[in-house]
Scaffold this motif. Sequence first.
Motif, PDB file in Angstrom:
ATOM      1  N   GLU A 193       0.821  -1.206   0.000  1.00 12.97           N
ATOM      2  CA  GLU A 193       0.000   0.000   0.000  1.00 12.97           C
ATOM      3  C   GLU A 193       0.862   1.266   0.000  1.00 12.97           C
ATOM      4  O   GLU A 193       0.466   2.298  -0.565  1.00 12.97           O
ATOM      5  CB  GLU A 193      -0.962   0.014   1.193  1.00 12.97           C
ATOM      6  CG  GLU A 193      -0.324  -0.123   2.559  1.00 12.97           C
ATOM      7  CD  GLU A 193      -0.167  -1.570   2.985  1.00 12.97           C
ATOM      8  OE1 GLU A 193       0.008  -1.800   4.190  1.00 12.97           O
ATOM      9  OE2 GLU A 193      -0.198  -2.478   2.121  1.00 12.97           O
ATOM     10  N   LYS A 264      -0.060  -9.613   0.574  1.00 11.95           N
ATOM     11  CA  LYS A 264      -0.258  -8.404  -0.226  1.00 11.95           C
ATOM     12  C   LYS A 264      -1.412  -7.566   0.310  1.00 11.95           C
ATOM     13  O   LYS A 264      -1.314  -6.344   0.374  1.00 11.95           O
ATOM     14  CB  LYS A 264      -0.518  -8.763  -1.699  1.00 11.95           C
ATOM     15  CG  LYS A 264       0.589  -9.606  -2.331  1.00 11.95           C
ATOM     16  CD  LYS A 264       1.944  -8.929  -2.233  1.00 11.95           C
ATOM     17  CE  LYS A 264       3.044  -9.800  -2.814  1.00 11.95           C
ATOM     18  NZ  LYS A 264       4.381  -9.233  -2.543  1.00 11.95           N
ATOM     19  N   ARG A 265      -2.509  -8.219   0.647  1.00  9.18           N
ATOM     20  CA  ARG A 265      -3.670  -7.498   1.174  1.00  9.18           C
ATOM     21  C   ARG A 265      -3.537  -7.337   2.680  1.00  9.18           C
ATOM     22  O   ARG A 265      -3.217  -8.286   3.388  1.00  9.18           O
ATOM     23  CB  ARG A 265      -4.965  -8.250   0.854  1.00  9.18           C
ATOM     24  CG  ARG A 265      -5.283  -8.340  -0.627  1.00  9.18           C
ATOM     25  CD  ARG A 265      -6.534  -9.168  -0.876  1.00  9.18           C
ATOM     26  NE  ARG A 265      -7.724  -8.567  -0.332  1.00  9.18           N
ATOM     27  CZ  ARG A 265      -8.421  -9.032   0.700  1.00  9.18           C
ATOM     28  NH1 ARG A 265      -8.008 -10.129   1.327  1.00  9.18           N
ATOM     29  NH2 ARG A 265      -9.504  -8.426   1.133  1.00  9.18           N
ATOM     30  N   ARG A 266      -3.823  -6.135   3.152  1.00  7.38           N
ATOM     31  CA  ARG A 266      -3.693  -5.881   4.586  1.00  7.38           C
ATOM     32  C   ARG A 266      -4.577  -6.803   5.416  1.00  7.38           C
ATOM     33  O   ARG A 266      -4.185  -7.252   6.500  1.00  7.38           O
ATOM     34  CB  ARG A 266      -4.052  -4.418   4.890  1.00  7.38           C
ATOM     35  CG  ARG A 266      -2.904  -3.472   4.641  1.00  7.38           C
ATOM     36  CD  ARG A 266      -3.274  -2.065   4.997  1.00  7.38           C
ATOM     37  NE  ARG A 266      -3.771  -1.334   3.845  1.00  7.38           N
ATOM     38  CZ  ARG A 266      -3.838  -0.018   3.772  1.00  7.38           C
ATOM     39  NH1 ARG A 266      -3.435   0.701   4.797  1.00  7.38           N
ATOM     40  NH2 ARG A 266      -4.287   0.587   2.706  1.00  7.38           N
ATOM     41  N   ASP A 268      -5.249  -9.763   4.994  1.00  3.23           N
ATOM     42  CA  ASP A 268      -4.708 -11.122   5.077  1.00  3.23           C
ATOM     43  C   ASP A 268      -3.564 -11.221   6.072  1.00  3.23           C
ATOM     44  O   ASP A 268      -3.139 -12.323   6.413  1.00  3.23           O
ATOM     45  CB  ASP A 268      -4.204 -11.568   3.700  1.00  3.23           C
ATOM     46  CG  ASP A 268      -5.317 -11.616   2.663  1.00  3.23           C
ATOM     47  OD1 ASP A 268      -6.494 -11.510   3.063  1.00  3.23           O
ATOM     48  OD2 ASP A 268      -5.005 -11.741   1.468  1.00  3.23           O
ATOM     49  N   THR A 303      -4.391 -11.146  -4.698  1.00  7.27           N
ATOM     50  CA  THR A 303      -5.411 -10.208  -4.239  1.00  7.27           C
ATOM     51  C   THR A 303      -6.469 -10.859  -3.377  1.00  7.27           C
ATOM     52  O   THR A 303      -7.417 -10.220  -2.973  1.00  7.27           O
ATOM     53  CB  THR A 303      -6.113  -9.553  -5.438  1.00  7.27           C
ATOM     54  OG1 THR A 303      -6.649 -10.572  -6.284  1.00  7.27           O
ATOM     55  CG2 THR A 303      -5.141  -8.690  -6.220  1.00  7.27           C
TER      56      THR A 303
END
Length: 619
Positions: A193, A264-266, A268, A303
Amino acid sequence: MTDTFPAILAGRYEIRDLIGRGGMAEVHLGYDRRLNRVIAIKLLRSDLASDSTFQTRFQREAQSAAALNHPSIVAVYDSGEEALVQPDGTSRTVPYIVMEYVEGHTVRELLGDGEAVPIPEAVEIVTGVLDALEYSHHAGIVHRDIKPGNIMITSTGAVKVMDFGIARAIEDSAATVTQQHAVVGTAQYLSPEQARGEVVDARSDLYSTGCLLYELLTGQPPFTGDSAVAIAYQHVREVPKPPSSIAADIPEAIDRVVLKALAKRRDDRYGDAAHMRTDLLAAQRGSAVSAPAASAWAAAPTTTLPQQADAFSPAHPETPAPPPPAARQPLPMPVEEDDQRESKNRLGLWLLIAALLVAAGLGVWAVSSGILGGADPKPTASPTPTTVAVPDVTGKSEQEAKAAIESVGLVYAKGDDVASDTIPSGRAASTDPAAGTDAAPGSTVTVQYSLGTAMVDVPDVSGKTQEEAREALEKAGLKVGTSTSEDSAEVGKDKVIRTDPVARTSVQRGTTVSLVLSTGRVTVPDVKGMTLEQAQSALQDAGLTYNVNSPTTEKTSDQAKKDSSEVTGTSPAPGSSVEAGSQITIDYKRFDYQPAPTTPAPKPSGKPSSTQTTSPTGG
């Protein structure tokens, strides 16, 4: 750059040797004359301080960082601005920060040769970082630049995190990927991010901490490249290799922790530093962790959230697709159609006769067994099942769980209590075998009940008595450890000054918390050599009063000491422990300035003048 700064800042901070230099600032060894302690002073480059927006942001962040008081955070004591005269005669205001001086070395120096550190040491370092982040995140401060160069290891082995809040204020184009006037992190430790220029939060710091852990374990960061942009692209798009693929001695459980932190995703990643620390320590011990298997991350899109491998429920067998229709075959042509029809008629007749015989037999059996004719039917034995499914008792009370298990022919047993963030205390949390598992009738099912949430916040018990503090800590699910004493001017005798771990730190339920109690006394500071005014201020800051003896006088020809004073000693002596508010007697001297006498000019040489005499005879 060094020679442009004055020798003393704010009339109290002496600037001494240069101990560090970067593209943004210089760090000097310093000395606080008022509090008599060694400090570190960070002086920002004057050209970065010309922007008023930058100055405002820097001041706000420095103030936020100064509010952090944690053993794993380098303390910020003070901040300010100093007006400096430039070579062209103009004046420019430059911010500075006064910090705790830490003797030791950075993790960057530890990793300088590209060698990995032992796993226990890597876990200890990262645990210290997570302690600091947990505390700062509770205070609403996101570090944004966790990297080896910002982590100090003291001479005693303690971990100290530097530059809290300062990373928001400083732009370094050589080491960071930036937006306009906004630092978003150092490239090799950059969260996805940050690379996309989005707003960061606490989970961004956890991603950077995962990068740090990866490098400690393997000797190299998770991503490398020829430029900051190339590295940032990998952070956004690529899944790193498991650390164990580089260092074979790394356990699979630690792989799980690292890759979950690097999701990659916060959403997660770990939700907070406390849960990441709990998993990391469990992985080191060889216990189970909440993170999914490493293979799940590689198989899932970047994602989406990969499912935890251990949590996959057994897949229901899919209905097989019907086979493709067979190729149409030519049917044989009928040769003797009448014979075939006759044969079919005979077959139908025999089938009808057989059906009637079967029906008759069933009727006789029904009458004889009592099903027809009103007689009571004879009991028949039900088939005995070979397996039964373990019922789901999650959230049930012990009585309800026991009844549900025994109702399907299984034997109930109570297991050890476990911590749970989702199941209320006293309710069933899990079973062994797990719910839905096929078990043989008569086999034992062990039920574990919830202790409540695994993590609790240490309550703030400062100012309380020891008994009041013990009651509050035990109510929070914590244990009370040893008590030590310390002088304090602000806290009354036998009251709590602080706890270890400090208040508002999130810890595992059952953690032992030590108390630091006030002696009600104060240590007399060393004010010798200060001016009378400085000594009086230092004693007041320490919670003491003072009495001043009549001064002695010392003559001096030093123009700098004209009309000045100097403390020669105190009673009680420096370092003495006295009651708060005690009176300290100050001895001092005043300097009597007397200019050095000038050397008189030499008299001119020559014969003495003649003396006129009077004749004795008159005349």
